[in-house]
Write a protein that holds these residues in place. Structure first.
Motif, PDB file in Angstrom:
ATOM      1  N   VAL A 201       0.858  -1.178   0.000  1.00 16.88           N
ATOM      2  CA  VAL A 201       0.000   0.000   0.000  1.00 16.88           C
ATOM      3  C   VAL A 201       0.898   1.233   0.000  1.00 16.88           C
ATOM      4  O   VAL A 201       1.814   1.329   0.823  1.00 16.88           O
ATOM      5  N   PRO A 202       0.671   2.184  -0.919  1.00 15.76           N
ATOM      6  CA  PRO A 202       1.497   3.394  -0.921  1.00 15.76           C
ATOM      7  C   PRO A 202       1.422   4.120   0.420  1.00 15.76           C
ATOM      8  O   PRO A 202       0.383   4.129   1.078  1.00 15.76           O
ATOM      9  N   ARG A 203       2.537   4.746   0.779  1.00 12.72           N
ATOM     10  CA  ARG A 203       2.582   5.431   2.074  1.00 12.72           C
ATOM     11  C   ARG A 203       1.513   6.506   2.185  1.00 12.72           C
ATOM     12  O   ARG A 203       0.930   6.730   3.248  1.00 12.72           O
ATOM     13  N   ARG A 204       1.209   7.197   1.068  1.00 12.15           N
ATOM     14  CA  ARG A 204       0.225   8.275   1.135  1.00 12.15           C
ATOM     15  C   ARG A 204      -1.192   7.761   1.399  1.00 12.15           C
ATOM     16  O   ARG A 204      -2.073   8.533   1.762  1.00 12.15           O
ATOM     17  N   VAL A 205      -1.395   6.436   1.236  1.00 14.99           N
ATOM     18  CA  VAL A 205      -2.708   5.864   1.533  1.00 14.99           C
ATOM     19  C   VAL A 205      -2.919   5.745   3.038  1.00 14.99           C
ATOM     20  O   VAL A 205      -3.987   6.079   3.560  1.00 14.99           O
ATOM     21  N   TRP A 206      -1.890   5.281   3.745  1.00 16.86           N
ATOM     22  CA  TRP A 206      -2.081   5.009   5.174  1.00 16.86           C
ATOM     23  C   TRP A 206      -1.523   6.081   6.102  1.00 16.86           C
ATOM     24  O   TRP A 206      -1.949   6.189   7.254  1.00 16.86           O
ATOM     25  N   LEU A 207      -0.566   6.900   5.620  1.00 17.22           N
ATOM     26  CA  LEU A 207      -0.019   7.951   6.474  1.00 17.22           C
ATOM     27  C   LEU A 207      -0.926   9.179   6.389  1.00 17.22           C
ATOM     28  O   LEU A 207      -0.603  10.202   5.787  1.00 17.22           O
ATOM     29  N   THR A 208      -2.093   9.049   7.002  1.00 15.08           N
ATOM     30  CA  THR A 208      -3.142  10.068   6.957  1.00 15.08           C
ATOM     31  C   THR A 208      -2.910  11.130   8.038  1.00 15.08           C
ATOM     32  O   THR A 208      -2.123  10.921   8.972  1.00 15.08           O
ATOM     33  N   GLY A 213      -1.460  12.614  13.592  1.00  9.94           N
ATOM     34  CA  GLY A 213      -1.884  13.106  14.893  1.00  9.94           C
ATOM     35  C   GLY A 213      -1.595  12.110  16.002  1.00  9.94           C
ATOM     36  O   GLY A 213      -1.186  12.496  17.106  1.00  9.94           O
ATOM     37  N   VAL A 214      -1.789  10.821  15.726  1.00 11.22           N
ATOM     38  CA  VAL A 214      -1.493   9.780  16.716  1.00 11.22           C
ATOM     39  C   VAL A 214      -0.001   9.764  17.036  1.00 11.22           C
ATOM     40  O   VAL A 214       0.407   9.646  18.203  1.00 11.22           O
ATOM     41  N   LEU A 215       0.829   9.891  16.006  1.00 14.46           N
ATOM     42  CA  LEU A 215       2.272   9.927  16.223  1.00 14.46           C
ATOM     43  C   LEU A 215       2.675  11.157  17.049  1.00 14.46           C
ATOM     44  O   LEU A 215       3.555  11.085  17.910  1.00 14.46           O
ATOM     45  N   LEU A 321      -4.799   1.776  12.410  1.00 13.88           N
ATOM     46  CA  LEU A 321      -4.786   2.605  11.210  1.00 13.88           C
ATOM     47  C   LEU A 321      -3.784   2.146  10.153  1.00 13.88           C
ATOM     48  O   LEU A 321      -3.966   2.419   8.975  1.00 13.88           O
ATOM     49  N   ALA A 322      -2.716   1.477  10.564  1.00 17.39           N
ATOM     50  CA  ALA A 322      -1.688   1.060   9.605  1.00 17.39           C
ATOM     51  C   ALA A 322      -2.055  -0.288   8.997  1.00 17.39           C
ATOM     52  O   ALA A 322      -2.432  -1.217   9.715  1.00 17.39           O
ATOM     53  N   PRO A 323      -1.937  -0.446   7.677  1.00 18.87           N
ATOM     54  CA  PRO A 323      -2.203  -1.742   7.058  1.00 18.87           C
ATOM     55  C   PRO A 323      -1.113  -2.741   7.415  1.00 18.87           C
ATOM     56  O   PRO A 323       0.028  -2.342   7.695  1.00 18.87           O
ATOM     57  N   ALA A 387     -12.370   3.693   9.423  1.00 17.44           N
ATOM     58  CA  ALA A 387     -12.226   2.286   9.810  1.00 17.44           C
ATOM     59  C   ALA A 387     -10.828   1.839   9.447  1.00 17.44           C
ATOM     60  O   ALA A 387     -10.120   2.502   8.696  1.00 17.44           O
ATOM     61  N   PRO A 388     -10.387   0.691   9.980  1.00 24.54           N
ATOM     62  CA  PRO A 388      -9.086   0.167   9.572  1.00 24.54           C
ATOM     63  C   PRO A 388      -9.034  -0.028   8.067  1.00 24.54           C
ATOM     64  O   PRO A 388     -10.036  -0.353   7.432  1.00 24.54           O
ATOM     65  N   ILE A 389      -7.866   0.184   7.482  1.00 26.66           N
ATOM     66  CA  ILE A 389      -7.722   0.099   6.035  1.00 26.66           C
ATOM     67  C   ILE A 389      -7.945  -1.320   5.554  1.00 26.66           C
ATOM     68  O   ILE A 389      -7.366  -2.266   6.074  1.00 26.66           O
ATOM     69  N   VAL A 390      -8.777  -1.485   4.571  1.00 27.77           N
ATOM     70  CA  VAL A 390      -8.983  -2.777   3.923  1.00 27.77           C
ATOM     71  C   VAL A 390      -8.211  -2.746   2.617  1.00 27.77           C
ATOM     72  O   VAL A 390      -8.500  -1.953   1.726  1.00 27.77           O
TER      73      VAL A 390
END
Length: 400
Positions: A201-208, A213-215, A321-323, A387-390
């Motif tokens: 999964v590209p980083r821009r998909v999951w690094l929202t 904010g969580v980090l 949140l992370a795949p 929701a968690p990434i599918v």
């Protein structure tokens, strides 16, 4: 306690918790062993020791996401081989190095630090279903508190009873033992279902913005903890009761552990920014506790209860949140956030204490945490609850 019983009954969880507890001890002892060697044995002073620590911290922060990405692509064992050999080599030769060499090699050693913290969080996400992760990450936070109580104390004991050179060699032995144990056990970093369905999964998909904010919350929480630790020592020295510092820190850590256990037994999770905002608010007035050492100890307890829950909630949300295909890199970024939070908190609060008073040190640590919590809220507001990434081809294609 049903959540704890269910979590501990899961295959591999008990072994993992025991393993990562011992695996984290060398890492928690590293800073103290290196500081004593540079400041005392080499007679370079604590400022010089802090500089090496800062350089190593930069290396750790840069290396953690890279090592996580290695785990995502090639698995856990290849990363363990590289980091075990690399970090152990640093500790074997550190006692022979001059100060300039320590500066250079400290950075390289930081890049190759064995990421025991990240490994534990990844393995929990793989072994524990989502409805029990709050409990599992709470136990992991308590385990971390305990390792931080053991590691630095062990480094001081070996350094004072034998020598700092012996302590550095003990670090090398400890890293080798930990690396070999992790290699043999090889804890899963993805579940069987995740391995079958894994897709890049590209980083821009999951690094929202929400994950960023969580980090930030993770960095802010450790900023508060590192700053509070400095302020505690300064307050105890200011009141002439430095000999009681160990008791105060132990009670502070125990309060955090109790808070983590309580949080793990709750039936619902709380937002990380909310927990950290309260942690900051409760930290601000600690410096008002004057008088004897036990007043400070009592004033620390309310904030202490929120330390482990805030860290646990951060780990739970990163795993959500992370795949799976990017979980190693995501937990590496989380470790970097923790590292940078500590690197910012301790010197900033130390500067304030030197130019004002210990009470202002607590205030700055708490205010900084509240401000970071506010920034995390702003980032979360930019993105609806997700929701968690599918992972699917449509998900990836939609972002191209």
């Amino acid at each position: 306690m049903q959540f704890y019983r269910r979590t501990l009954a899961l295959p591999g969880v008990r072994t993992l918790l025991v393993l990562v507890f011992f695996a984290r001890i060398p890492g928690t002892a590293a800073g103290m062993a290196l500081t004593l060697h540079i400041a005392v044995t080499m007679d370079r002073g604590y400022g010089a020791a802090g500089t090496v620590g800062a350089v190593a911290t930069i290396g750790i922060a840069l290396g953690a996401p890279v090592l996580g990405r290695v785990v995502d692509r090639y698995g856990l064992r290849p990363m363990l081989v590289v980091t075990t050999i690399g970090e152990a080599t640093f500790w074997v030769f550190a006692r022979f190095m001059s100060y300039p060499m320590l500066l250079v090699c400290g950075f390289v050693g930081g890049l190759l630090v064995l990421p025991a913290m990240s490994i534990g969080r990844q393995a929990i996400a793989a072994l524990v279903p989502e409805d029990l992760r709050r409990t599992a990450y709470s136990m992991d936070s308590v385990s971390t508190e305990l390792s931080f109580m053991v590691g630095p104390a062990a480094a001081v004991l070996v350094s004072t009873q034998f020598s700092t050179q012996t302590a550095l060699m003990a670090m090398a032995v400890g890293i080798v033992v930990v690396g070999c144990a992790l290699y043999v056990v090889n804890p899963a970093v993805r579940s069987k279902a995740e391995k079958a369905a894994v897709e890049k999964v590209p980083r821009r998909v999951w690094l929202t913005p929400r994950l960023v904010g969580v980090l930030l919350v993770g960095a802010g929480a450790v900023f508060i903890l590192a700053g509070t630790e400095v302020a505690i020592v300064a307050q105890m020295q200011h009141s002439g009761e430095l000999s009681w510092t160990g008791v105060v820190v132990i009670v502070w850590s125990a309060g955090s552990a109790v808070g983590g256990l309580v949080y793990g037994a709750l039936t619902r999770s709380y937002r990380q920014a909310t927990l950290m905002a309260w942690l900051g608010v409760l930290t601000i007035p600690i410096g008002l506790a004057g008088g004897e050492w036990w007043w400070l100890m009592l004033a620390l307890v309310p904030a202490a209860f929120l330390c482990a829950p805030t860290i646990a909630a951060t780990g739970e949300e990163v795993a959500r949140l992370a795949p799976p295909a990017a979980r190693g890199e995501a937990t590496g970024l989380q470790s970097s956030a923790f590292t940078l939070g500590a690197a910012a908190g301790a010197p900033l609060v130390g500067f304030v204490v030197d130019h004002a008073s210990p009470g202002w040190g607590f205030a700055i640590a708490g205010i900084g945490g509240v401000l970071v919590a506010g920034l995390a809220w702003v980032l979360a507001a930019r993105q609806k609850e997700e929701a968690p990434i599918v992972v699917s081809p449509d998900t990836v294609a939609a972002k191209h």
